[in-house]
Design a protein around this motif. Structure first.
Motif, PDB file in Angstrom:
ATOM      1  N   GLN A 222       0.714  -1.496  -0.061  1.00 46.88           N
ATOM      2  CA  GLN A 222       0.009   0.082   0.014  1.00 46.88           C
ATOM      3  C   GLN A 222       0.893   1.278  -0.035  1.00 46.88           C
ATOM      4  N   LYS A 223       2.229   1.090   0.310  1.00 45.15           N
ATOM      5  CA  LYS A 223       3.202   2.142   0.452  1.00 45.15           C
ATOM      6  C   LYS A 223       3.695   2.738  -0.755  1.00 45.15           C
ATOM      7  N   GLY A 224       3.325   1.988  -1.833  1.00 39.77           N
ATOM      8  CA  GLY A 224       3.705   2.170  -3.369  1.00 39.77           C
ATOM      9  C   GLY A 224       5.237   2.477  -3.523  1.00 39.77           C
ATOM     10  N   TYR A 225       6.038   1.784  -2.482  1.00 39.04           N
ATOM     11  CA  TYR A 225       7.621   2.183  -2.872  1.00 39.04           C
ATOM     12  C   TYR A 225       7.842   1.672  -4.044  1.00 39.04           C
ATOM     13  N   ASP A 226       7.262   0.600  -4.823  1.00 36.85           N
ATOM     14  CA  ASP A 226       7.572   0.070  -5.962  1.00 36.85           C
ATOM     15  C   ASP A 226       7.560   1.273  -6.993  1.00 36.85           C
ATOM     16  N   ARG A 227       6.426   1.818  -6.913  1.00 35.03           N
ATOM     17  CA  ARG A 227       5.931   3.105  -7.763  1.00 35.03           C
ATOM     18  C   ARG A 227       7.384   4.262  -7.672  1.00 35.03           C
ATOM     19  N   ASP A 286      15.691  16.933   2.359  1.00 31.22           N
ATOM     20  CA  ASP A 286      15.362  18.280   1.810  1.00 31.22           C
ATOM     21  C   ASP A 286      13.636  18.174   1.624  1.00 31.22           C
ATOM     22  N   PHE A 287      13.115  17.028   1.348  1.00 31.47           N
ATOM     23  CA  PHE A 287      11.760  17.079   0.966  1.00 31.47           C
ATOM     24  C   PHE A 287      11.186  15.487   1.429  1.00 31.47           C
ATOM     25  N   TYR A 288      10.039  15.532   1.607  1.00 32.37           N
ATOM     26  CA  TYR A 288       9.225  14.357   2.154  1.00 32.37           C
ATOM     27  C   TYR A 288       8.366  13.811   0.861  1.00 32.37           C
ATOM     28  N   VAL A 289       8.564  12.611   0.542  1.00 29.40           N
ATOM     29  CA  VAL A 289       7.539  12.002  -0.661  1.00 29.40           C
ATOM     30  C   VAL A 289       6.857  10.947  -0.010  1.00 29.40           C
ATOM     31  N   MET A 290       5.318  11.000  -0.453  1.00 31.32           N
ATOM     32  CA  MET A 290       4.684   9.778   0.031  1.00 31.32           C
ATOM     33  C   MET A 290       4.073   9.448  -1.295  1.00 31.32           C
ATOM     34  N   SER A 291       4.249   7.936  -1.543  1.00 31.95           N
ATOM     35  CA  SER A 291       3.932   7.306  -2.741  1.00 31.95           C
ATOM     36  C   SER A 291       2.622   6.350  -2.639  1.00 31.95           C
ATOM     37  N   SER A 292       2.132   6.499  -1.299  1.00 36.01           N
ATOM     38  CA  SER A 292       1.046   5.436  -0.905  1.00 36.01           C
ATOM     39  C   SER A 292      -0.041   5.141  -1.948  1.00 36.01           C
ATOM     40  N   ARG A 293      -0.487   4.115  -1.993  1.00 40.12           N
ATOM     41  CA  ARG A 293      -1.790   3.854  -2.787  1.00 40.12           C
ATOM     42  C   ARG A 293      -3.197   4.215  -1.751  1.00 40.12           C
ATOM     43  N   HIS A 294      -2.945   3.934  -0.559  1.00 42.78           N
ATOM     44  CA  HIS A 294      -4.063   4.381   0.433  1.00 42.78           C
ATOM     45  C   HIS A 294      -3.398   4.391   1.590  1.00 42.78           C
ATOM     46  N   SER A 313       2.780  14.344  -2.149  1.00 38.74           N
ATOM     47  CA  SER A 313       2.117  13.355  -1.835  1.00 38.74           C
ATOM     48  C   SER A 313       0.933  12.814  -2.701  1.00 38.74           C
ATOM     49  N   THR A 314       0.907  11.709  -2.839  1.00 37.76           N
ATOM     50  CA  THR A 314      -0.437  11.194  -3.677  1.00 37.76           C
ATOM     51  C   THR A 314      -1.718  11.497  -2.889  1.00 37.76           C
ATOM     52  N   ASN A 334      -3.027  10.159  -7.657  1.00 34.01           N
ATOM     53  CA  ASN A 334      -2.554   8.924  -6.909  1.00 34.01           C
ATOM     54  C   ASN A 334      -2.291   7.744  -8.178  1.00 34.01           C
ATOM     55  N   SER A 335      -1.183   8.100  -8.759  1.00 35.50           N
ATOM     56  CA  SER A 335      -0.610   7.109  -9.659  1.00 35.50           C
ATOM     57  C   SER A 335       0.842   7.410  -9.961  1.00 35.50           C
ATOM     58  N   GLU A 336       1.496   6.441 -10.815  1.00 29.56           N
ATOM     59  CA  GLU A 336       2.717   6.843 -10.836  1.00 29.56           C
ATOM     60  C   GLU A 336       3.284   7.913 -11.621  1.00 29.56           C
ATOM     61  N   ASP A 337       2.339   8.336 -12.585  1.00 29.94           N
ATOM     62  CA  ASP A 337       2.529   9.651 -13.316  1.00 29.94           C
ATOM     63  C   ASP A 337       2.373  10.875 -12.270  1.00 29.94           C
ATOM     64  N   GLY A 338       1.492  10.672 -11.337  1.00 24.41           N
ATOM     65  CA  GLY A 338       1.142  11.785 -10.535  1.00 24.41           C
ATOM     66  C   GLY A 338       2.704  11.806  -9.590  1.00 24.41           C
ATOM     67  N   ILE A 339       3.144  10.856  -9.103  1.00 25.35           N
ATOM     68  CA  ILE A 339       4.291  11.098  -8.302  1.00 25.35           C
ATOM     69  C   ILE A 339       5.544  11.597  -8.957  1.00 25.35           C
ATOM     70  N   TYR A 340       5.487  10.968 -10.333  1.00 23.20           N
ATOM     71  CA  TYR A 340       6.587  11.787 -11.245  1.00 23.20           C
ATOM     72  C   TYR A 340       6.463  13.077 -11.504  1.00 23.20           C
ATOM     73  N   GLU A 341       5.350  13.581 -11.839  1.00 19.85           N
ATOM     74  CA  GLU A 341       5.009  14.877 -11.926  1.00 19.85           C
ATOM     75  C   GLU A 341       5.457  15.699 -10.827  1.00 19.85           C
TER      76      GLU A 341
END
Length: 383
Positions: A222-227, A286-294, A313-314, A334-341
């Motif tokens: 659920q944490k989306g670390y793969d993404r 520097d920054f916090y990133v959250m890639s979670s699916r939920h 964050s997603t 909440n998508s890989e593209d979202g995290i990327y952008e």
């Protein structure tokens, strides 16, 4: 002298987890002269046991470590625990007689959604019942609308985000049920977070000045670390240099580690495993990133804000409340593209993170401990 309200609180264990930490934060800050609290945990284990205030009476069903594997010698222990706990669910009066010594309660609280059956089976029909939904149960397969409807048998349903409040109220059948749903912010101990963040660390994994993203949480799908790893690779390939720190352990650790190796990201991504105090690493990043699916209510985001870190964050449950609809941080689809952008924006527009830092510094954060504790007392006292 008014008599103290007698309260029973139930939770599975006191291992490291969001709901457990929230409960401990509340207990430490509730007035001892107003309440008499019994805390019943199914499994006596976890790092927060020693933090339970001495005036709270601690009861448990079984003692021992959490069993997360299926090794042959562990199966009988696991089976015994399941049956033992089920017995009290089937014959709750045994629990109230033998474990809780026939005490009468004014209020009974399920500190986590998974305890709803235990509380609804309580033989004490006159006590007021509160359930605390700490997770986005609408995203959990086992929580069908019928099961979620059972929550309305509680006098109060505490939820931790506006999104959950809206979803619950959609299932309500009348005004009384609607009113039973109350949003309450999970409390964050600001002083404690700042104090822990100032502890020196000598194993910070990077020594250069590249932009560093950090993410902290149990390594579950659920944490989306793969993404996150896929996005990181893509950005690196485009020449946007940066690095990532992942803090946490969990059953998906090996999968994520091998994906990291397959993508040859050993130099730019470091997995540090579990850290009981992750805040110094957060402070140095520097920054916090959250890639979670939920998520339910991502406490760590609140802590990142306390440390004045720009967040990307997603769009998960609770995030709009925490980041004040995007005023305090970047909310992406909440998508890989979202995290990327989102990450790309932080890496290419140097002004954006600074703008967020300024906003955070000038905001009176609503999830600070005292406000949340006052709200919980108000809920308990009006029942």
């Amino acid at each position: 002298m008014t008599e103290k309200k007698k309260i029973l609180i139930r939770i599975g264990s006191l291992r490291h987890g969001g709901a457990e930490k929230v409960l401990i934060n509340f207990l430490k800050n509730l007035p001892e002269d107003k309440y008499e609290i019994d805390l019943l945990i199914n499994l006596y284990t976890g790092m927060y046991i020693k933090e339970v205030p001495s005036w709270v009476n601690l009861y448990y069903l079984v003692k021992g470590e959490m069993i997360t594997t299926n090794k042959p010698h562990e199966i009988p222990v696991k089976a015994f625990r399941v049956l033992y706990q089920k017995m009290f669910l089937w014959f709750p009066s045994l629990l109230y007689t033998f474990v809780l010594k026939n005490k009468k309660y004014d209020v009974e609280i399920a500190a986590i959604h998974g305890m709803y059956k235990e509380l609804l089976s309580s033989p004490q029909k006159d006590s007021k019942k509160i359930i605390w939904i700490q997770n986005d149960i609408f995203n959990l397969k086992e929580y069908t609308p019928d099961i979620i409807r059972q929550m309305f048998n509680f006098d109060r349903i505490l939820v931790i985000s506006n999104k959950l409040k809206e979803e619950m109220q959609k299932l309500a059948k009348n005004e009384k049920e609607k009113q039973a749903v109350v949003k309450i912010f999970n409390p964050i101990d600001k002083e404690d977070t700042l104090k822990k963040a100032n502890v020196p660390v000598d194993d910070f994994p990077f020594s250069n000045d590249l932009p560093t993203f950090i993410t902290i949480g149990t390594v579950y799908p659920q944490k989306g670390y793969d993404r996150l790893l896929d996005v990181h690779k893509k950005l690196i390939d485009e020449g946007l240099k940066h690095q990532i720190i992942i803090i946490g352990d969990g059953f998906d650790l090996e999968n994520i580690q091998s994906k990291l190796n397959d993508l040859k990201l050993q130099e730019t991504v470091k997995m540090l495993g579990f850290r009981s105090n992750p805040y110094p690493y957060l402070k140095k990043s520097d920054f916090y990133v959250m890639s979670s699916r939920h998520e339910g209510f991502p406490t760590i985001i609140a802590e990142a804000l306390i440390l004045n870190k720009p967040v990307v964050s997603t769009d998960v449950s609770g995030i709009k409340d925490l980041l004040q609809d995007g005023k305090l941080g970047l909310i992406t689809p909440n998508s890989e593209d979202g995290i990327y952008e989102g990450m790309k924006k932080f890496l290419t527009d140097k002004e954006l993170p600074l703008q967020y830092e300024k906003e955070i510094a000038n905001t009176d954060l609503p999830f600070v401990l005292q406000k949340s504790v006052a709200k919980l007392q108000e809920i308990i006292d009006e029942l």
